[in-house]
Write a protein that holds these residues in place. Structure first.
Motif, PDB file in Angstrom:
ATOM      1  N   VAL A   1     -10.096   9.066   3.577  1.00  0.00           N
ATOM      2  CA  VAL A   1     -11.306  10.077   3.150  1.00  0.00           C
ATOM      3  C   VAL A   1     -12.033   9.380   1.979  1.00  0.00           C
ATOM      4  O   VAL A   1     -11.639   8.917   1.311  1.00  0.00           O
ATOM      5  N   ARG A   2     -13.110   9.624   2.303  1.00  0.00           N
ATOM      6  CA  ARG A   2     -14.282   8.928   1.407  1.00  0.00           C
ATOM      7  C   ARG A   2     -15.337   9.922   1.022  1.00  0.00           C
ATOM      8  O   ARG A   2     -15.848  10.789   1.998  1.00  0.00           O
ATOM      9  N   VAL A   3     -15.206  10.242  -0.406  1.00  0.00           N
ATOM     10  CA  VAL A   3     -16.327  11.196  -0.794  1.00  0.00           C
ATOM     11  C   VAL A   3     -17.706  10.443  -1.048  1.00  0.00           C
ATOM     12  O   VAL A   3     -17.378   9.542  -1.814  1.00  0.00           O
ATOM     13  N   VAL A   4     -18.650  10.874  -0.944  1.00  0.00           N
ATOM     14  CA  VAL A   4     -20.076  10.313  -1.138  1.00  0.00           C
ATOM     15  C   VAL A   4     -20.913  11.179  -1.863  1.00  0.00           C
ATOM     16  O   VAL A   4     -21.371  12.383  -1.742  1.00  0.00           O
ATOM     17  N   ASN A   5     -21.534  10.661  -2.919  1.00  0.00           N
ATOM     18  CA  ASN A   5     -22.639  11.137  -3.569  1.00  0.00           C
ATOM     19  C   ASN A   5     -23.692  10.431  -3.277  1.00  0.00           C
ATOM     20  O   ASN A   5     -23.888   8.826  -3.577  1.00  0.00           O
ATOM     21  N   VAL A   6     -24.794  11.038  -3.154  1.00  0.00           N
ATOM     22  CA  VAL A   6     -26.182  10.397  -2.807  1.00  0.00           C
ATOM     23  C   VAL A   6     -27.318  10.687  -3.997  1.00  0.00           C
ATOM     24  O   VAL A   6     -27.506  11.516  -4.296  1.00  0.00           O
ATOM     25  N   LYS A   7     -27.705   9.289  -4.371  1.00  0.00           N
ATOM     26  CA  LYS A   7     -28.771   9.506  -5.429  1.00  0.00           C
ATOM     27  C   LYS A   7     -29.586   8.266  -5.623  1.00  0.00           C
ATOM     28  O   LYS A   7     -29.205   6.892  -5.280  1.00  0.00           O
ATOM     29  N   PRO A   8     -30.763   8.398  -5.719  1.00  0.00           N
ATOM     30  CA  PRO A   8     -31.891   7.366  -5.705  1.00  0.00           C
ATOM     31  C   PRO A   8     -31.729   6.185  -6.761  1.00  0.00           C
ATOM     32  O   PRO A   8     -31.002   6.701  -7.756  1.00  0.00           O
ATOM     33  N   ALA A   9     -31.759   5.055  -6.353  1.00  0.00           N
ATOM     34  CA  ALA A   9     -31.563   3.951  -7.261  1.00  0.00           C
ATOM     35  C   ALA A   9     -31.876   4.018  -8.539  1.00  0.00           C
ATOM     36  O   ALA A   9     -31.477   3.629  -9.431  1.00  0.00           O
ATOM     37  N   ASP A  10     -33.143   4.448  -8.445  1.00  0.00           N
ATOM     38  CA  ASP A  10     -33.977   4.594  -9.915  1.00  0.00           C
ATOM     39  C   ASP A  10     -33.306   5.551 -10.826  1.00  0.00           C
ATOM     40  O   ASP A  10     -33.525   5.495 -11.985  1.00  0.00           O
ATOM     41  N   ARG A  11     -32.665   6.813 -10.317  1.00  0.00           N
ATOM     42  CA  ARG A  11     -32.021   7.757 -11.034  1.00  0.00           C
ATOM     43  C   ARG A  11     -30.549   7.055 -11.715  1.00  0.00           C
ATOM     44  O   ARG A  11     -30.154   7.781 -12.603  1.00  0.00           O
TER      45      ARG A  11
END
Length: 250
Positions: free
Chosen positions: A125-135
């Protein structure tokens, strides 16, 4: 499975928990250390996703070949990660906004809703959070993403903070995604292409040979469907073209 309830109420957090919402609107609160994949059966995204004129972010529902249904996303970056997960042959399950975490971090109770939970064919199981690199240059953002990762890693699950991928790769996957749904390309055509395609052959040559008396581009959809399914592969770090070399994978 523990009994579901409409609300867990407010109380002092002694252990980290994950609240999961279900299709019947019930909410179940589970200690993170006891989370199992079965807890997400018949679950729904934690938040309602709507697209309204004037919104500053881009949200919607993606028709997933992996799940056979719709998966929600709240930004173009999330949609990009979702496309890659749908394209990945080792991913067998995708849950968007799978739960709402609650844990005492330092001197206060913190909450967090992960973007995706991916289930691999290996049962990983992999939990993924997506966030722009600049943030990710903001220490507060880094800290807000760190404590959920620590919880999931302690539980034995993988954790990923994703900020994007190579532009050419994403463009290729977006193009191939047009062939992801069953029935878009005649199954008999796909199977005939699979039987006749030669390992190491360039795409343009495969199209000409498979087309026979037809126009070469008429053979293209079956080859694209095979690339989407992973039965054929090619170097997607370069733009797809007639020079793309096809490789058999099964």
């Amino acid at each position: 499975m523990a009994e579901r309830s409409k609300s867990s109420g407010r109380r002092t957090r002694k252990v980290p928990t994950a609240s999961i919402r279900y299709e019947d609107a019930a909410v179940r609160e589970v200690p993170v250390r006891q989370l199992r994949l079965a807890d997400f059966a018949e679950s729904t995204p934690w938040r309602d996703v709507r697209s309204v004129h004037g919104m500053t972010h881009y949200s919607g529902k993606y028709s997933s070949a992996t799940t056979g249904g719709h998966v929600v996303y709240e930004s173009r970056l999330e949609l990009a990660r979702l496309l890659l997960a749908d394209f990945d042959p080792v991913v067998r399950g995708i849950f968007a906004q799978p739960c709402r975490l609650a844990a005492r971090v330092g001197d206060r109770v913190r909450h967090h809703v992960p973007d995706f939970l991916l289930v691999m064919r290996s049962e990983t199981v992999r939990v993924v959070n997506v966030k722009p690199a600049d943030r990710l240059q903001d220490p507060k953002i880094v800290e807000a993403l760190a404590w959920p990762g620590e919880l999931f890693r302690q539980h034995g699950w993988e954790y990923e903070v994703w900020s994007g991928a190579d532009r050419v790769l994403l463009e290729n996957v977006r193009f191939l995604a047009a062939y992801r749904r069953p029935g878009v390309v005649c199954e008999a055509e796909v199977e005939r292409a699979w039987e006749e395609v030669v390992d190491g052959e360039e795409l343009v040559l495969a199209e000409r040979r498979l087309a026979g008396d037809r126009l070469p581009e008429e053979a293209r959809p079956a080859l694209m469907a095979l690339l989407w399914s992973g039965r054929l592969t090619t170097d997607l770090s370069r733009p797809l073209s007639g020079e793309s070399v096809l490789r058999r994978c099964a």
